[in-house]
Design a protein around this motif. Sequence first.
Motif, PDB file in Angstrom:
ATOM      1  N   ILE A 132       0.935   3.450   2.384  1.00 14.60           N
ATOM      2  CA  ILE A 132       1.900   3.296   1.293  1.00 14.60           C
ATOM      3  C   ILE A 132       3.044   2.395   1.751  1.00 14.60           C
ATOM      4  N   ASP A 133       3.429   1.469   0.879  1.00 10.43           N
ATOM      5  CA  ASP A 133       4.556   0.567   1.103  1.00 10.43           C
ATOM      6  C   ASP A 133       5.596   0.910   0.059  1.00 10.43           C
ATOM      7  N   THR A 134       6.780   1.340   0.480  1.00 15.01           N
ATOM      8  CA  THR A 134       7.747   1.927  -0.451  1.00 15.01           C
ATOM      9  C   THR A 134       9.042   1.136  -0.530  1.00 15.01           C
ATOM     10  N   ASN A 135       9.794   1.391  -1.604  1.00  7.48           N
ATOM     11  CA  ASN A 135      11.110   0.775  -1.726  1.00  7.48           C
ATOM     12  C   ASN A 135      12.186   1.688  -1.140  1.00  7.48           C
ATOM     13  N   VAL A 141      14.855   9.377  -1.460  1.00 13.03           N
ATOM     14  CA  VAL A 141      14.456  10.611  -2.142  1.00 13.03           C
ATOM     15  C   VAL A 141      13.646  11.517  -1.221  1.00 13.03           C
ATOM     16  N   PHE A 142      12.722  10.938  -0.466  1.00 16.58           N
ATOM     17  CA  PHE A 142      11.821  11.743   0.355  1.00 16.58           C
ATOM     18  C   PHE A 142      12.281  11.880   1.806  1.00 16.58           C
ATOM     19  N   GLY A 143      13.391  11.234   2.153  1.00 15.01           N
ATOM     20  CA  GLY A 143      13.993  11.443   3.462  1.00 15.01           C
ATOM     21  C   GLY A 143      13.396  10.647   4.609  1.00 15.01           C
ATOM     22  N   TYR A 144      12.656   9.597   4.303  1.00 16.17           N
ATOM     23  CA  TYR A 144      12.034   8.800   5.359  1.00 16.17           C
ATOM     24  C   TYR A 144      12.856   7.552   5.658  1.00 16.17           C
ATOM     25  N   THR A 145      12.775   7.071   6.900  1.00 20.43           N
ATOM     26  CA  THR A 145      13.380   5.806   7.281  1.00 20.43           C
ATOM     27  C   THR A 145      12.315   4.712   7.215  1.00 20.43           C
ATOM     28  N   SER A 146      12.759   3.465   7.314  1.00 24.25           N
ATOM     29  CA  SER A 146      11.804   2.352   7.338  1.00 24.25           C
ATOM     30  C   SER A 146      10.890   2.467   8.549  1.00 24.25           C
ATOM     31  N   ILE A 152       3.212   5.226   9.157  1.00 28.26           N
ATOM     32  CA  ILE A 152       2.374   6.111   8.341  1.00 28.26           C
ATOM     33  C   ILE A 152       1.115   5.374   7.899  1.00 28.26           C
ATOM     34  N   ASP A 153      -0.038   5.837   8.374  1.00 30.29           N
ATOM     35  CA  ASP A 153      -1.312   5.244   7.976  1.00 30.29           C
ATOM     36  C   ASP A 153      -1.928   5.975   6.788  1.00 30.29           C
ATOM     37  N   ASP A 154      -1.620   7.261   6.670  1.00 25.09           N
ATOM     38  CA  ASP A 154      -2.197   8.049   5.587  1.00 25.09           C
ATOM     39  C   ASP A 154      -1.113   8.930   4.984  1.00 25.09           C
ATOM     40  N   TRP A 155      -0.733   8.624   3.756  1.00 20.93           N
ATOM     41  CA  TRP A 155       0.365   9.299   3.082  1.00 20.93           C
ATOM     42  C   TRP A 155       0.001  10.712   2.631  1.00 20.93           C
ATOM     43  N   TRP A 156      -1.243  10.951   2.326  1.00 20.22           N
ATOM     44  CA  TRP A 156      -1.642  12.207   1.691  1.00 20.22           C
ATOM     45  C   TRP A 156      -1.323  13.458   2.513  1.00 20.22           C
ATOM     46  N   PRO A 157      -1.651  13.529   3.801  1.00 19.89           N
ATOM     47  CA  PRO A 157      -1.363  14.758   4.550  1.00 19.89           C
ATOM     48  C   PRO A 157       0.124  15.070   4.652  1.00 19.89           C
ATOM     49  N   LEU A 158       0.978  14.036   4.644  1.00 18.03           N
ATOM     50  CA  LEU A 158       2.413  14.274   4.700  1.00 18.03           C
ATOM     51  C   LEU A 158       2.936  14.774   3.363  1.00 18.03           C
ATOM     52  N   ALA A 159       2.461  14.154   2.290  1.00 19.81           N
ATOM     53  CA  ALA A 159       2.938  14.536   0.964  1.00 19.81           C
ATOM     54  C   ALA A 159       2.402  15.892   0.531  1.00 19.81           C
ATOM     55  N   THR A 195       5.908  17.064  -0.776  1.00 24.69           N
ATOM     56  CA  THR A 195       6.736  17.561   0.324  1.00 24.69           C
ATOM     57  C   THR A 195       7.529  16.422   0.951  1.00 24.69           C
ATOM     58  N   CYS A 196       8.834  16.624   1.100  1.00 27.85           N
ATOM     59  CA  CYS A 196       9.703  15.632   1.737  1.00 27.85           C
ATOM     60  C   CYS A 196       9.609  15.751   3.261  1.00 27.85           C
ATOM     61  N   LYS A 197      10.245  14.833   3.955  1.00 28.67           N
ATOM     62  CA  LYS A 197      10.206  14.838   5.416  1.00 28.67           C
ATOM     63  C   LYS A 197      10.808  16.121   5.985  1.00 28.67           C
ATOM     64  N   ASP A 198      11.861  16.645   5.326  1.00 27.84           N
ATOM     65  CA  ASP A 198      12.529  17.853   5.836  1.00 27.84           C
ATOM     66  C   ASP A 198      11.816  19.141   5.419  1.00 27.84           C
ATOM     67  N   GLY A 199      10.701  19.009   4.718  1.00 25.37           N
ATOM     68  CA  GLY A 199       9.937  20.195   4.318  1.00 25.37           C
ATOM     69  C   GLY A 199      10.209  20.677   2.911  1.00 25.37           C
ATOM     70  N   ASN A 200      11.295  20.197   2.306  1.00 28.62           N
ATOM     71  CA  ASN A 200      11.572  20.590   0.922  1.00 28.62           C
ATOM     72  C   ASN A 200      10.511  19.997  -0.006  1.00 28.62           C
ATOM     73  N   VAL A 201      10.212  20.735  -1.068  1.00 26.42           N
ATOM     74  CA  VAL A 201       9.188  20.292  -2.021  1.00 26.42           C
ATOM     75  C   VAL A 201       9.863  19.879  -3.323  1.00 26.42           C
ATOM     76  N   ARG A 202       9.516  18.689  -3.806  1.00 23.84           N
ATOM     77  CA  ARG A 202      10.067  18.203  -5.062  1.00 23.84           C
ATOM     78  C   ARG A 202       8.933  17.967  -6.049  1.00 23.84           C
ATOM     79  N   THR A 203       9.217  18.215  -7.311  1.00 17.82           N
ATOM     80  CA  THR A 203       8.233  18.004  -8.368  1.00 17.82           C
ATOM     81  C   THR A 203       8.404  16.584  -8.904  1.00 17.82           C
TER      82      THR A 203
END
Length: 239
Positions: A132-135, A141-146, A152-159, A195-203
């Motif tokens: 995933i390539d993000t803005n 919103v999800f707490g990630y840095t550049s 990240i090669d596979d976004w699904w297991p993190l999300a 799931t965000c980087k800090d573990g919080n879940v957002r809808t």
Amino acid sequence: LVDRVFTEVNQSFTEMAGYTRDELLGQSSRMLYANDDEFDHVGREKYRLIAERGRGTVETRFRHKDGHLFDVLFSSSVIDPADAKRGVTFSVLDITERKQAENALKASEQQFRRLFDVTPIPLGFVSQTGGIDTNLRFKQVFGYTSADMSTIDDWWPLAYPDAGYRRWAMETWEAAVNKSKEQHIDIDPVEYQITCKDGNVRTMLVSGISTENDFLATFFDVTERRQAEHEIWEKTRIL
């Protein structure tokens, strides 16, 4: 060319360069280059490639007799592999239009990238392999840095750390993407618990469009709205 001096040229080359045959024969090819540095660079690169591969191909710019510069693909090889001093034969392809198209595309892509990065809605190009390539807003919103996103090669297991929910999310997204391709429509919005980087879940309400090699996904945060709806439902249930 012998020692980079013209010994023969055809009519197509004279028309391309703007000189007559007599004006070119016996002259150094330096007359066609924008400056000494480019003339020296092409010479070094061309003869290096000839020595390694038997043929040297270099992109450069030539100066027409009237002064304007144009882009060319310059290819040359020795006339006699056993005696390089006999000189080289060369062909020149005018690639000005191709370079202009490439530059226009690059400028368009850069402009799109700037708009992509400053858009206040989280956006991400999702590849078929899970990359995933993000803005910037997505990262906020999800707490990630550049730096995080670049590894990240596979976004699904993190999300979706829960394997069961992840399977459902992937199947649902794949179905929406396939429908989009088959019917040539945008990807239908689907609601996911991400799931965000800090573990919080957002809808998030996720939708998007198919591109040539991946999918541009938009993420609308509906967490607070869902929480408010749940609170209303709880109060109504109690009453």
